[in-house]
Design a protein around this motif. Sequence first.
Motif, mmCIF file in Angstrom:
data_model
loop_
_atom_site.group_PDB
_atom_site.id
_atom_site.type_symbol
_atom_site.label_atom_id
_atom_site.label_comp_id
_atom_site.label_asym_id
_atom_site.label_seq_id
_atom_site.Cartn_x
_atom_site.Cartn_y
_atom_site.Cartn_z
ATOM 1 N N LEU A 132 -3.726 -3.102 -1.734
ATOM 2 C CA LEU A 132 -2.768 -2.938 -2.786
ATOM 3 C C LEU A 132 -1.589 -3.661 -2.325
ATOM 4 O O LEU A 132 -0.703 -4.259 -3.211
ATOM 5 N N ASN A 133 -0.978 -3.432 -1.010
ATOM 6 C CA ASN A 133 0.231 -4.288 -0.792
ATOM 7 C C ASN A 133 0.089 -5.584 -0.613
ATOM 8 O O ASN A 133 1.084 -6.282 -0.975
ATOM 9 N N ARG B 66 -0.587 3.341 -7.914
ATOM 10 C CA ARG B 66 0.143 4.449 -8.290
ATOM 11 C C ARG B 66 1.543 4.569 -7.134
ATOM 12 O O ARG B 66 2.498 4.997 -7.528
ATOM 13 N N THR B 67 1.112 3.951 -6.096
ATOM 14 C CA THR B 67 2.260 4.278 -4.962
ATOM 15 C C THR B 67 3.311 3.296 -5.107
ATOM 16 O O THR B 67 4.534 3.432 -4.494
ATOM 17 N N MET B 68 3.170 2.370 -6.001
ATOM 18 C CA MET B 68 4.533 1.334 -6.254
ATOM 19 C C MET B 68 4.895 1.298 -7.527
ATOM 20 O O MET B 68 5.194 0.372 -7.990
ATOM 21 N N VAL B 69 5.045 2.708 -8.003
ATOM 22 C CA VAL B 69 5.506 2.464 -9.584
ATOM 23 C C VAL B 69 6.955 2.217 -9.529
ATOM 24 O O VAL B 69 7.553 1.546 -10.379
ATOM 25 N N ALA B 70 7.870 2.378 -8.403
ATOM 26 C CA ALA B 70 9.097 2.155 -8.561
ATOM 27 C C ALA B 70 9.361 0.555 -8.635
ATOM 28 O O ALA B 70 10.355 0.083 -9.454
ATOM 29 N N ASN B 71 8.671 -0.068 -7.716
ATOM 30 C CA ASN B 71 8.610 -1.697 -7.637
ATOM 31 C C ASN B 71 8.290 -2.170 -9.113
ATOM 32 O O ASN B 71 8.907 -3.026 -9.649
#
Length: 353
Positions: free
Chosen positions: A168-169, A283-288
């Motif tokens: 994902l990264n 999900r873990t990169m919602v802010a970006n």
Amino acid sequence: METTDNLEKALHADIDALRNLYPNTQDLYREVCMLMFFRYGLTPTANKLYQFVRKGSMSAPAEALNRFWENLREKSRVTIEQPDLPDALKAAAGALVATLWQSAQATAHEQFGSFQNEAKATVSLAEEAVAEARSNFERTHAELSATQNELRQAHDQSDLLRHEITSLNSTNSALESQLQSAKTDLLAGQGRLDACRVDFADELEKIRQSSKQSEDRLAGAEARALVEIDRERMSATIARKALEAALAEKSAGDGRFRDEAFALQKQLASQSHKNGIQEGELRTMVANQEKANVELDRLRTQLAATGAEIALLRAKISTHKAAKTGPPTSQRTAPSGAQAPTRKRAKGSEQSD
């Protein structure tokens, strides 16, 4: 009851003091026997000794107690060896001592039997405790094995999640690179649009100045109509060609900008589609992603503002052409030969639009 508690507390205190003086187990049990029998008037038993001292095995207090009674008997034994004592008295004294010895020995055997029973009960309890401990150990070992299996599974899941996070990264890095490329392309398009706008404004100002000069020359050359008509026709032809070239360049610039804007919109739409597909995995990169969406909204706003500016420029061009199409009354009275360039220029502007 309170006296007994005080006696036990004092006995415990004395035994704690003896622990430091006699580190050897048998010596400590011997001194505790003497302390209980001579100072506190208590008959020492193996069970009581072990309860008070709690040191060594269960056989240690019994061995120490046997030695204590043996030493006590040796010290309290009476030897009757008087030569002038009658034989009957000697026999009676011997019988009395033998009776006392047998009574003491019977008491000792009874206490030893009681100790054996207590020891057997204690051993039984200990065996039950060992069995229960073994059962608890087996149950704990089974639970530990299950926990280790769960921990192993959790470790495998953690490795899988770590690989997924790495993927994902990588995907997020690729998306950010694509977004940065889209920004760069959009900024380049904006720069080209600004350059086209500046060029168009310069050309429009030149055309305005040329038109004004042409109108001044037409107004001042009414007396020299035949000579000035040819000159003005030539000037009008040059101005018309320059205008047509400028309009053609402007149209080409608008076409390039529209193509670039369409390509950017298509790329942004493709990017938005990809982001929609990968929304469940990111999900873990919602802010970006939210920052990217805000940036995309700003780009769309810039595109809308650019479109509005183009529409405003077109409206200004239309207004300018309308002003050119309706000349003043003084120009309507000009000769028919002098009006032809103005109509041709207007027609050329309409065709360029």
